[in-house]
Design a protein around this motif. Sequence first.
Motif, PDB file in Angstrom:
ATOM      1  N   ASN B  57      -0.016  -1.215  -0.054  1.00 17.11           N
ATOM      2  CA  ASN B  57      -0.361  -0.071   0.222  1.00 17.11           C
ATOM      3  C   ASN B  57       0.549   1.330  -0.103  1.00 17.11           C
ATOM      4  OD1 ASN B  57      -2.471  -1.626  -0.739  1.00 17.11           O
ATOM      5  ND2 ASN B  57      -2.487  -1.382   1.998  1.00 17.11           N
ATOM      6  N   ILE B  58       2.371   1.215  -0.136  1.00 18.93           N
ATOM      7  CA  ILE B  58       3.355   2.477  -0.609  1.00 18.93           C
ATOM      8  C   ILE B  58       3.993   1.891  -2.025  1.00 18.93           C
ATOM      9  CG2 ILE B  58       3.208   2.568   1.712  1.00 18.93           C
ATOM     10  CD1 ILE B  58       6.385   0.936   1.604  1.00 18.93           C
ATOM     11  N   HIS B  59       3.956   3.344  -2.418  1.00 22.00           N
ATOM     12  CA  HIS B  59       4.834   3.040  -3.804  1.00 22.00           C
ATOM     13  C   HIS B  59       6.156   2.941  -3.474  1.00 22.00           C
ATOM     14  CE1 HIS B  59       5.683   4.371  -8.093  1.00 22.00           C
ATOM     15  NE2 HIS B  59       6.248   4.406  -7.168  1.00 22.00           N
ATOM     16  N   ARG B  94     -13.330  16.849  -6.142  1.00 21.15           N
ATOM     17  CA  ARG B  94     -11.946  15.993  -6.335  1.00 21.15           C
ATOM     18  C   ARG B  94     -13.341  14.436  -5.964  1.00 21.15           C
ATOM     19  NH1 ARG B  94      -9.672  15.602  -0.200  1.00 21.15           N
ATOM     20  NH2 ARG B  94      -9.122  17.165  -0.621  1.00 21.15           N
ATOM     21  N   MET B 117      -1.657   8.138 -11.322  1.00 26.47           N
ATOM     22  CA  MET B 117      -2.575   9.099 -10.042  1.00 26.47           C
ATOM     23  C   MET B 117      -1.690  10.280 -10.090  1.00 26.47           C
ATOM     24  SD  MET B 117      -2.620   5.919  -7.696  1.00 26.47           S
ATOM     25  CE  MET B 117      -0.890   5.258  -7.350  1.00 26.47           C
ATOM     26  N   PRO B 127      -4.841  17.582  -3.165  1.00 33.44           N
ATOM     27  CA  PRO B 127      -3.369  16.794  -3.533  1.00 33.44           C
ATOM     28  C   PRO B 127      -3.156  15.220  -4.400  1.00 33.44           C
ATOM     29  CG  PRO B 127      -4.334  17.957  -1.798  1.00 33.44           C
ATOM     30  CD  PRO B 127      -5.226  17.904  -2.493  1.00 33.44           C
ATOM     31  N   ILE B 129      -2.082  12.941  -2.200  1.00 33.17           N
ATOM     32  CA  ILE B 129      -2.462  12.338  -1.838  1.00 33.17           C
ATOM     33  C   ILE B 129      -3.637  11.647  -1.448  1.00 33.17           C
ATOM     34  CG2 ILE B 129      -2.422  13.971   0.095  1.00 33.17           C
ATOM     35  CD1 ILE B 129      -1.151   9.842   0.437  1.00 33.17           C
ATOM     36  N   ARG B 130      -4.451  12.442  -1.925  1.00 34.74           N
ATOM     37  CA  ARG B 130      -6.367  12.335  -1.727  1.00 34.74           C
ATOM     38  C   ARG B 130      -6.455  10.950  -2.441  1.00 34.74           C
ATOM     39  NH1 ARG B 130      -5.940  12.698   2.491  1.00 34.74           N
ATOM     40  NH2 ARG B 130      -5.082  15.252   3.032  1.00 34.74           N
ATOM     41  N   TYR B 132      -3.852   9.199  -4.128  1.00 38.36           N
ATOM     42  CA  TYR B 132      -3.130   7.752  -3.928  1.00 38.36           C
ATOM     43  C   TYR B 132      -3.992   7.448  -2.477  1.00 38.36           C
ATOM     44  CZ  TYR B 132       0.495  10.249  -5.689  1.00 38.36           C
ATOM     45  OH  TYR B 132       1.957  10.864  -6.230  1.00 38.36           O
ATOM     46  N   GLU B 133      -4.492   7.598  -1.390  1.00 44.43           N
ATOM     47  CA  GLU B 133      -5.794   7.526  -0.968  1.00 44.43           C
ATOM     48  C   GLU B 133      -7.004   6.757  -1.357  1.00 44.43           C
ATOM     49  OE1 GLU B 133      -6.814  10.329   1.617  1.00 44.43           O
ATOM     50  OE2 GLU B 133      -5.458  10.047   3.044  1.00 44.43           O
ATOM     51  N   THR B 136      -5.406   2.910  -3.338  1.00 42.92           N
ATOM     52  CA  THR B 136      -5.238   2.325  -2.770  1.00 42.92           C
ATOM     53  C   THR B 136      -6.064   1.509  -1.407  1.00 42.92           C
ATOM     54  OG1 THR B 136      -3.950   3.496  -0.806  1.00 42.92           O
ATOM     55  CG2 THR B 136      -3.181   2.661  -2.365  1.00 42.92           C
ATOM     56  N   PHE B 137      -7.320   2.301  -1.706  1.00 43.02           N
ATOM     57  CA  PHE B 137      -8.618   1.905  -0.725  1.00 43.02           C
ATOM     58  C   PHE B 137      -8.644   0.588  -1.901  1.00 43.02           C
ATOM     59  CE2 PHE B 137     -11.011   2.389   2.772  1.00 43.02           C
ATOM     60  CZ  PHE B 137     -12.177   1.998   2.202  1.00 43.02           C
ATOM     61  N   ARG B 143      -2.949  -1.247  -9.557  1.00 46.38           N
ATOM     62  CA  ARG B 143      -1.007   0.256  -9.121  1.00 46.38           C
ATOM     63  C   ARG B 143       0.003  -1.498  -9.352  1.00 46.38           C
ATOM     64  NH1 ARG B 143      -0.244   0.229  -3.851  1.00 46.38           N
ATOM     65  NH2 ARG B 143      -2.003  -0.826  -3.716  1.00 46.38           N
TER      66      ARG B 143
END
Lengths: 731, 296, 181
Positions: B57-59, B94, B117, B127, B129-130, B132-133, B136-137, B143
Amino acid sequence: MESSRALARLWRLTGPTGLTQARAMLLGRPCWSQQQTQQQHNSFSSSSSSVPEESDEEKKMPDHMMSTIVNGKEVWVPKGSSVMQACDAAGVDIPRFCYHPKLSVAGNCRMCLVDLENERGMSPKPVASCAMPLAPGTTILTDTDRVKKAREGVMEFLLLNHPLDCPICDQGGECDLQDQAMHYGSDRGRFVGQKRTVVDKNLGPLVKTVMTRCIHCTRCVRYAKEVAGVEDLGVTGRGGASEIGTYVNKLMESELSGNVIDLCPVGALTSKPYAFTARQWELKPTESVDVSDALGCNIRVDSRGTEVLRILPRNNEEVNEDWISDKARFQYDGLQRQRLNVPMAKGAGSVLKPVKWEEALTAVAEAAEGVSGEDMAAYGGKLADCESLIALKDLANRLGCETVQCEDVGQGVPDADLRSTYLFNPTLSGVDAADVILMVGTNPRVEAPVLNARIRKAQLEGVPIGMLGEDVDLTYPTTHLGGAPPLSAKKNADFSLALDQARRPLVLVGANCDPAVMAEVEELFEKRRETIEDGWNPISVLHQSASTVGALDLGYGAAPKAVPEGKKLVFLLGADEIDVPEGAFVVYIGHHGDKGACRADVVLPAAAFTEKHATYVNTEGRPQHARRAIAPPGEARDDWKILRALSEVMGHALPYDDLRGVRSRLCEVSPTFERIDEAPQKATYLGPKHKKGKVGAKTVLRTTIENFYQTDVISRASLAMAKATQARANQ
Amino acid sequence: MIRGAVLRAAAVAAGALTKGGSSALAPLEGGQKYAQALGASKAWSRGYATNSHDHFNIHRDSPENNDTTPFDFTPENMKIVKEVLARYPENYKRSGVIPLLTLAQTQNKGFLTLSAMNRVAEVLETPAIRVYEVATFYTMFNRSKMGKYHLMVCGTTPCMVRGAPKVKQALCDHLGLSDYGESTADGLFTLSEMECMGCCVNAPMIAVADYTKGVEGFTYNYYEDITTKDAVNITEQLRRGETPKVGSQHRSKCEPAGVVYEDKWVPTPEGTETLMGTPRGPYCRELKKEAAEQKQ
Amino acid sequence: MALWRETGKAGLALCARLAARSGLRASVASSQQHQQRDFVKLPDLSQAANAIGTFLDGKVMEAKYIHPYMFKQAEFVGEDYNGNKYYEIKKGVLYGRHRWFVPPDIFEYSPASVPPEWHGWLHNINNDAPSRVKFIEPSYKTEATTYKYLGYQPKGSYRKKLEFGRKRNWKKYQAWTPPSA
């Protein structure tokens, strides 16, 4: 029969709603009614000051307050409070992880569950008190069996995946999870599976992350989004595999990033420089103020023995709320390096050699013999405290020297006579009250990050913010209006209109603006004097160092970049940014060996801000006390004591011998020093004070700070700040 | 002590059970398991991600997925982007994150790279990160690099009861893979596990996401009521470029025409598929026969 | 301490003689194996032997007299660089007494001499004995210099060797040195 009924009644009273039933029985009516009897009031002892004393006082309670009963105690809280705020007002402890008074409510930890009851009965499920607004007629119960079970259950779930890191975790001893598990958790767990692990994230050289310990309260995510303004942290994944991080390998590029260390309730985010050095109970806390910028953020200096181990913020709603900048937080390891600990004088080979105090002082006295007052100069440094500044000025004046100046004052200050020309007049909490903010030649993000967070709070409320100067990213959207004033009404029509209609505009002026710019700014407000509210002075000068306003209050002038030729004796009170030409005898009184000490002929070691009782005046004119946490190293002494000894040796003894004497001298010079920790009364705007000049058409005003992390001697000597600079450069 | 004994008993039982399972899933001894985990190539390394085909769940930067990988919406897709954004208010761009991410994924052959992304975040003015969230959810956002056809086998209870592990084993053996989340060497198929896709009556089933025809031709079809033979046939048809029969392979929709039982299509016996006639009375299972079968 | 050693040695000798005399292996293993073995009817001499046996460390008795020569059930698992020998009995013994180690000198040993890789196996944390499973050493492992049991020595430790003439600096700050011309 009677006894059994009495027994039954008694039995009912021991149940979860027993207290409310008891009250109903005693009063003869349901418990939420407004009318109280005298007896009932006196029988409740309450710890909150908002409980009314008399029954007819209730009617005198302002309309915006409402009452509720918490565990049998009645409290009055403002309308719109949440259940948790009512419980806090009643003095009842509610455990929580994700709630923070300065951040938005998340409600995802479920630890603050309480039972609510109204006339229809008990709430079917326990309720998250941080998110539930208080409704009239509800009773709050926090000690029922169900609430206890809920807390034990939540704690058990939180500890399920939490690693057994307490012995190696820095947060041990001050960990919210430990404390709440002791108070509210059960003594055993039932977990027999495998705990999940999470890979650690790299947030930079200042914040250490061990994400396995994270309990996903999302305080750091909300802080980064709302207060710091860098939306880099988020919750990726879901369920048991969720991780909090930046998803990509990104540095947390905020000057306020260190505050997540305080926010994190567990040891997931801790301080990297402080890692593994001490436990919280070994440290001695000392309340002090920070000198890395001119805001005077209230800090708590934790020391053990003779070294400062960490610096934490203190809450002061008017100055810094709960935050301090990274420089304030992490520069303390510069206090351990490059220290001046012995007096030095240039010996035969014109190299500084350690000498005794008597020799050093007599060396200065000999150098001062025959030097007339005009050939002397005294310069105060960035971190000089008011006691030493007044001692230096007194000594210089007694020697006949009138060139007493402070570096970093800025040319924008015409004269130090009128306080309102060089202060942050609306006071820092006035930023919350402003309705338009205009910034001229200043970058609050590097000059005063905590002020930047405040302005950001205002911007989120909808206050328009304009910038005249360099177009920098301040973590919130601003309207860029140009490089320098005057404000062109044609190009920036919206903002000019907002400014025209503003009743409480705020103009943030960098201290280094030249007088022509200041004149333009004053011109802006001359035109709008009628619309501005009475008693509101829009001009706010943001200084860059902690000593500036104190020096100005005590009668110092602005120092030039270089000492003028012809000066034979120069006193540098921690002033490192002034170029001293050859031929001058330099006496350096400071605590770090930087440029000033290298140039000096006599070095007299002084104490840093954590090692002396000092007074610093912040940019809004509020004098605050810094207190002594540790002893100065080696032979170093307090600065004003050195000057007192020097004055004795030179024959012009200063009239004060102890700290009280110095402080009464300070009050003599300026009455602000009698009102410590109080902001000055709002200084009214008395008209333009600057001479009009020509501002170049192409000038772009910018701040003088090149690198946020290294601005004064302490931060230049600090390893943590050097690493932070490098990390930013590599990003 | 008792707990220790219980755990050891459980370990023994687990050991006994996994003796019959594939070797890839059996727990390895001491040092070996650390070495393998570092290589992150086996199935349990994917346990950290939301779906079964991503790793984390991280890049993690890779040559095909880092911040220099180029991505931009094609002009036709940009029109779709504008149409999507028009559905939402100006200051709530968004809200369109999920349709835009799906668009980016289907345009990029099923691979949501980091730059995809980032581009979506740019378009939405949020941003990164939103985005990415959100990415990944959800399990349907991939990915990692996907094959041309993404085969998803439903592994939830009804399908599992009806033989989804057998389908998985058959597909793994046929495609030469060892577990969910892997792609074939020719880059044609990626096999992964999916949650319940809603055709429990037609269990077991697979879904195939088809990334060969770009955004316009993107299809996400269910192939239901499959036996292992059907599953293999479907993959072979896809390999040849044909379109297999979408939907239930043995009946028209979900009428009570039969069931997949023990890897065979068993049609319903005559007279029991509607309720128009008299229902047959209560009957008893042949318990003795079943017990005898189980003993074997 | 010396007295203990003497009595220990004497006791050992006594027990050895007793055991040799009675020829009953089971009687000597008073503490551990005792309960699980089905032994034959013992004469009363076993009581005395048991008493002495319990006086001594049961494991030591096993180590010296039982496993290498007598009972085959005890399996020798491995030996580490400090000379400790590790034994295991898989079946037939009470849990907790099924894994043990025997130091080279049974009268002067420290439990801290068990290195970390064996510690896990010995205390039933895992089932990976280093002689059976290959261990990857952590990257931070440093060469043990003076005391073989410990690698890292803190600054104030008397075991930490300094170069000749070096003194430890306990000042918490670093003083500034002026530039030389």
